[in-house]
Design a protein around this motif. Structure first.
Motif, PDB file in Angstrom:
ATOM      1  N   ILE A  43       1.254  -0.438   0.059  1.00 37.45           N
ATOM      2  CA  ILE A  43      -0.378  -0.213  -0.086  1.00 37.45           C
ATOM      3  C   ILE A  43       1.161   1.177  -0.055  1.00 37.45           C
ATOM      4  O   ILE A  43       0.876   2.134  -0.323  1.00 37.45           O
ATOM      5  CB  ILE A  43      -0.855  -0.139   0.641  1.00 37.45           C
ATOM      6  CG1 ILE A  43      -1.960  -0.978   0.774  1.00 37.45           C
ATOM      7  CG2 ILE A  43      -2.006   0.942   1.509  1.00 37.45           C
ATOM      8  CD1 ILE A  43      -2.690  -1.100  -0.302  1.00 37.45           C
ATOM      9  N   LEU A  44       2.149   1.154   0.827  1.00 38.23           N
ATOM     10  CA  LEU A  44       2.168   2.353   0.808  1.00 38.23           C
ATOM     11  C   LEU A  44       3.489   2.845  -0.288  1.00 38.23           C
ATOM     12  O   LEU A  44       3.704   3.382  -0.502  1.00 38.23           O
ATOM     13  CB  LEU A  44       3.166   2.965   2.270  1.00 38.23           C
ATOM     14  CG  LEU A  44       2.826   2.468   3.584  1.00 38.23           C
ATOM     15  CD1 LEU A  44       3.013   2.315   5.055  1.00 38.23           C
ATOM     16  CD2 LEU A  44       2.465   3.473   3.781  1.00 38.23           C
ATOM     17  N   PHE A  45       4.087   1.450  -0.676  1.00 35.88           N
ATOM     18  CA  PHE A  45       5.633   2.161  -1.557  1.00 35.88           C
ATOM     19  C   PHE A  45       5.177   1.335  -3.088  1.00 35.88           C
ATOM     20  O   PHE A  45       6.203   2.103  -4.005  1.00 35.88           O
ATOM     21  CB  PHE A  45       6.509   0.727  -0.753  1.00 35.88           C
ATOM     22  CG  PHE A  45       7.203   1.678   0.261  1.00 35.88           C
ATOM     23  CD1 PHE A  45       7.881   2.642   0.835  1.00 35.88           C
ATOM     24  CD2 PHE A  45       7.160   1.009   0.939  1.00 35.88           C
ATOM     25  CE1 PHE A  45       7.906   3.142   1.601  1.00 35.88           C
ATOM     26  CE2 PHE A  45       7.275   0.544   2.446  1.00 35.88           C
ATOM     27  CZ  PHE A  45       8.216   2.292   2.874  1.00 35.88           C
ATOM     28  N   VAL A  46       4.107   0.906  -3.249  1.00 41.55           N
ATOM     29  CA  VAL A  46       3.610   0.372  -5.145  1.00 41.55           C
ATOM     30  C   VAL A  46       2.108   0.851  -5.088  1.00 41.55           C
ATOM     31  O   VAL A  46       2.614   1.866  -6.131  1.00 41.55           O
ATOM     32  CB  VAL A  46       3.653  -1.278  -5.133  1.00 41.55           C
ATOM     33  CG1 VAL A  46       2.550  -1.658  -6.123  1.00 41.55           C
ATOM     34  CG2 VAL A  46       4.316  -2.003  -4.690  1.00 41.55           C
ATOM     35  N   ILE A  47       0.952   1.060  -4.391  1.00 35.91           N
ATOM     36  CA  ILE A  47       0.442   1.716  -4.428  1.00 35.91           C
ATOM     37  C   ILE A  47       0.474   3.238  -4.624  1.00 35.91           C
ATOM     38  O   ILE A  47      -0.140   4.331  -4.869  1.00 35.91           O
ATOM     39  CB  ILE A  47      -1.235   1.411  -3.722  1.00 35.91           C
ATOM     40  CG1 ILE A  47      -1.570  -0.295  -3.948  1.00 35.91           C
ATOM     41  CG2 ILE A  47      -2.338   2.472  -4.189  1.00 35.91           C
ATOM     42  CD1 ILE A  47      -2.280  -0.411  -5.254  1.00 35.91           C
ATOM     43  N   SER A  48       0.825   4.307  -3.414  1.00 34.87           N
ATOM     44  CA  SER A  48       0.509   5.030  -2.736  1.00 34.87           C
ATOM     45  C   SER A  48       1.471   6.439  -3.674  1.00 34.87           C
ATOM     46  O   SER A  48       0.912   6.942  -4.284  1.00 34.87           O
ATOM     47  CB  SER A  48       1.308   5.958  -1.389  1.00 34.87           C
ATOM     48  OG  SER A  48       0.668   5.139  -0.708  1.00 34.87           O
ATOM     49  N   PRO A  49       2.862   5.833  -4.484  1.00 38.53           N
ATOM     50  CA  PRO A  49       3.419   6.628  -5.634  1.00 38.53           C
ATOM     51  C   PRO A  49       2.904   6.399  -6.413  1.00 38.53           C
ATOM     52  O   PRO A  49       3.179   7.375  -7.189  1.00 38.53           O
ATOM     53  CB  PRO A  49       5.163   5.684  -5.667  1.00 38.53           C
ATOM     54  CG  PRO A  49       4.758   4.760  -5.034  1.00 38.53           C
ATOM     55  CD  PRO A  49       3.773   4.692  -3.761  1.00 38.53           C
ATOM     56  N   ARG A  50       2.227   5.472  -7.278  1.00 42.54           N
ATOM     57  CA  ARG A  50       1.276   5.106  -8.214  1.00 42.54           C
ATOM     58  C   ARG A  50      -0.110   5.989  -8.681  1.00 42.54           C
ATOM     59  O   ARG A  50      -0.391   6.463  -9.423  1.00 42.54           O
ATOM     60  CB  ARG A  50       1.294   4.651  -9.166  1.00 42.54           C
ATOM     61  CG  ARG A  50       2.662   3.104  -9.100  1.00 42.54           C
ATOM     62  CD  ARG A  50       3.046   2.184  -8.767  1.00 42.54           C
ATOM     63  NE  ARG A  50       3.846   1.738  -9.494  1.00 42.54           N
ATOM     64  CZ  ARG A  50       5.328   1.971  -8.616  1.00 42.54           C
ATOM     65  NH1 ARG A  50       4.936   2.012  -6.978  1.00 42.54           N
ATOM     66  NH2 ARG A  50       6.112   1.409  -9.334  1.00 42.54           N
ATOM     67  N   CYS A  51      -0.094   6.560  -7.624  1.00 44.08           N
ATOM     68  CA  CYS A  51      -1.659   7.450  -7.392  1.00 44.08           C
ATOM     69  C   CYS A  51      -0.907   8.851  -7.657  1.00 44.08           C
ATOM     70  O   CYS A  51      -2.079   9.704  -7.987  1.00 44.08           O
ATOM     71  CB  CYS A  51      -1.762   7.591  -6.712  1.00 44.08           C
ATOM     72  SG  CYS A  51      -2.947   5.636  -5.383  1.00 44.08           S
ATOM     73  N   LEU A  52       0.335   9.616  -7.916  1.00 49.35           N
ATOM     74  CA  LEU A  52       0.440  10.526  -8.389  1.00 49.35           C
ATOM     75  C   LEU A  52       0.767  11.192  -9.468  1.00 49.35           C
ATOM     76  O   LEU A  52       1.071  12.121  -9.498  1.00 49.35           O
ATOM     77  CB  LEU A  52       2.077  10.907  -6.994  1.00 49.35           C
ATOM     78  CG  LEU A  52       1.846  10.926  -5.494  1.00 49.35           C
ATOM     79  CD1 LEU A  52       3.553  11.147  -4.889  1.00 49.35           C
ATOM     80  CD2 LEU A  52       1.006  12.035  -5.177  1.00 49.35           C
ATOM     81  N   SER A  53       0.701   9.774  -9.930  1.00 48.55           N
ATOM     82  CA  SER A  53       1.520  10.081 -11.807  1.00 48.55           C
ATOM     83  C   SER A  53      -0.253  10.797 -11.975  1.00 48.55           C
ATOM     84  O   SER A  53      -0.230  12.094 -13.107  1.00 48.55           O
ATOM     85  CB  SER A  53       1.085   8.916 -12.010  1.00 48.55           C
ATOM     86  OG  SER A  53       3.012   8.487 -12.215  1.00 48.55           O
ATOM     87  N   PRO A  54      -1.769  10.160 -11.861  1.00 46.61           N
ATOM     88  CA  PRO A  54      -2.518  10.513 -12.172  1.00 46.61           C
ATOM     89  C   PRO A  54      -2.662  11.836 -11.453  1.00 46.61           C
ATOM     90  O   PRO A  54      -2.875  12.838 -12.751  1.00 46.61           O
ATOM     91  CB  PRO A  54      -3.872   9.953 -11.710  1.00 46.61           C
ATOM     92  CG  PRO A  54      -3.130   8.192 -11.967  1.00 46.61           C
ATOM     93  CD  PRO A  54      -2.147   9.065 -10.984  1.00 46.61           C
ATOM     94  N   LEU A  55      -2.321  12.217 -10.991  1.00 51.37           N
ATOM     95  CA  LEU A  55      -2.366  13.819 -10.377  1.00 51.37           C
ATOM     96  C   LEU A  55      -1.662  14.529 -10.517  1.00 51.37           C
ATOM     97  O   LEU A  55      -2.139  16.000 -10.720  1.00 51.37           O
ATOM     98  CB  LEU A  55      -2.132  13.743  -8.655  1.00 51.37           C
ATOM     99  CG  LEU A  55      -1.974  14.872  -7.663  1.00 51.37           C
ATOM    100  CD1 LEU A  55      -3.352  15.648  -7.908  1.00 51.37           C
ATOM    101  CD2 LEU A  55      -1.819  14.948  -5.999  1.00 51.37           C
ATOM    102  N   ILE A  56      -0.621  14.595 -11.416  1.00 47.53           N
ATOM    103  CA  ILE A  56       0.492  16.059 -11.481  1.00 47.53           C
ATOM    104  C   ILE A  56       0.528  16.111 -13.263  1.00 47.53           C
ATOM    105  O   ILE A  56       0.555  16.898 -13.006  1.00 47.53           O
ATOM    106  CB  ILE A  56       2.250  14.839 -11.224  1.00 47.53           C
ATOM    107  CG1 ILE A  56       2.274  14.751  -9.963  1.00 47.53           C
ATOM    108  CG2 ILE A  56       3.512  15.676 -12.115  1.00 47.53           C
ATOM    109  CD1 ILE A  56       4.069  13.906  -9.492  1.00 47.53           C
TER     110      ILE A  56
END
Length: 325
Positions: A273-286
């Motif tokens: 959850i912390l190191f796979v899902i979380s950083p990949r949620c930032l790509s659509p945001l950025i």
């Protein structure tokens, strides 16, 4: 006194009962991954439908990030589910899956560094941006990214196949990267290589941030654009840091794997959850939601063309470096 068979049956029953809560967590992860895959797929579809996005280096790199993240989440979700339900897989397909996961794990941060460098060129060298960000140079950058990402996973796979006995190569295992890192020097070499790679990429991101910040102070008219670039680089830095922390996760989990299987699954779930899902949620945001032009096109396709957007602007976007809000 229990015999060995009865003892093993009791231990397996106890293990399965302890893993029941993990099955619920695995289901939650699958729902979350399904949502993210839908969002990423919609963004990739939007990227492919607009030629103006196909001509911009930053959007090409963004699309690659979406593709890599989607493939990574899908494979990690499958392996995590297989571990929870204790599904045995032949060692050869397991090695291929683990090699692909290692490739994708490295490819994401390397792509983020390339995106930071693209922002540096666009802000600090605007007059040369169009001559540097050409389709040919973009293709070269993509080849370099995939080549750098593939070196270490391929080396680990070759060493494992050389050291593995024929009996091991015919066995079935619960698929995990730990099976490929049983050679001590190989695990140490991989850890050292990833640490060196992390230091190099982090230094590039920091230097990029400093140069953009210097450009923002020296050029008043470009302050707005530079401030947007600074925020983008900061978000990339956070995303890069979370992605790179994933590289040290296997070495935290390996002792637990031999000590307590249930604790190992719990820790792996949290790390996922912390190191796979979380950083990949930032790509659509950025680049997906913070960019007005891409967001307008995304809304258009998300609502099947019924969204209230300025279609004229979407169809006639000028081919100049686009800004991130």
């Amino acid at each position: 006194m229990l015999n060995l068979t009865e003892s093993n049956n009791l231990s397996n029953t106890s293990l399965l009962s302890n893993l029941k809560p993990l099955n619920e967590k695995a289901l939650l992860v699958q729902v979350l991954v399904g949502i993210l895959l839908y969002v990423n797929g919609l963004m990739i579809f939007t990227f492919l439908k607009k030629n103006v996005f196909l001509e911009e280096t930053r959007y090409i790199l963004f699309a690659q990030t979406l593709f890599v993240d989607s493939a990574n989440m899908l494979l990690t979700c499958l392996t995590l589910t297989g571990m929870v339900i204790q599904y045995p897989v032949h060692i050869i397909p397991c090695c291929i899956i683990c090699t692909l996961l290692s490739l994708l794990n490295i490819c994401t941060p390397v792509t983020l560094v390339a995106m930071c460098l693209e922002r540096y060129v666009a802000i600090c060298m605007p007059l040369r941006h169009s001559s540097i960000s050409t389709p040919k140079n973009t293709l070269i950058v993509l080849i370099v990214i995939w080549a750098v990402s593939f070196i270490l996973p391929l080396f680990v796979l070759m060493v494992f196949l050389v050291y593995a006995s024929p009996v091991v190569l015919r066995s079935y295992v619960i698929c995990s990267l730990e099976f490929m890192l049983r050679v001590n020097w190989l695990a140490d070499m991989r850890a050292a290589s990833l640490q060196i790679l992390f230091i190099i990429m982090f230094c590039i991101v920091i230097s990029t941030y400093i140069k953009i910040m210097t450009a923002a102070r020296s050029a008043t008219s470009e302050n707005k654009k530079s401030s947007k670039g600074l925020r983008t680089v900061i978000l990339h830095g956070i995303q890069l840091f979370l992605c790179m922390l994933q590289f040290i996760v296997p070495y935290i989990e390996m002792p637990l794997w031999k000590l307590d299987l249930v604790l190992f699954f719990n820790v792996r779930y949290s790390n996922y959850i912390l190191f796979v899902i979380s950083p990949r949620c930032l790509s659509p945001l950025i680049y997906g939601l913070r960019d007005k032009k891409f967001c307008n096109a995304l809304k258009h396709y998300a609502f099947c063309g019924f969204a209230v957007v300025n279609r004229h602007k979407i169809r006639h976007v000028k081919t100049v470096p686009l800004e991130v809000n």
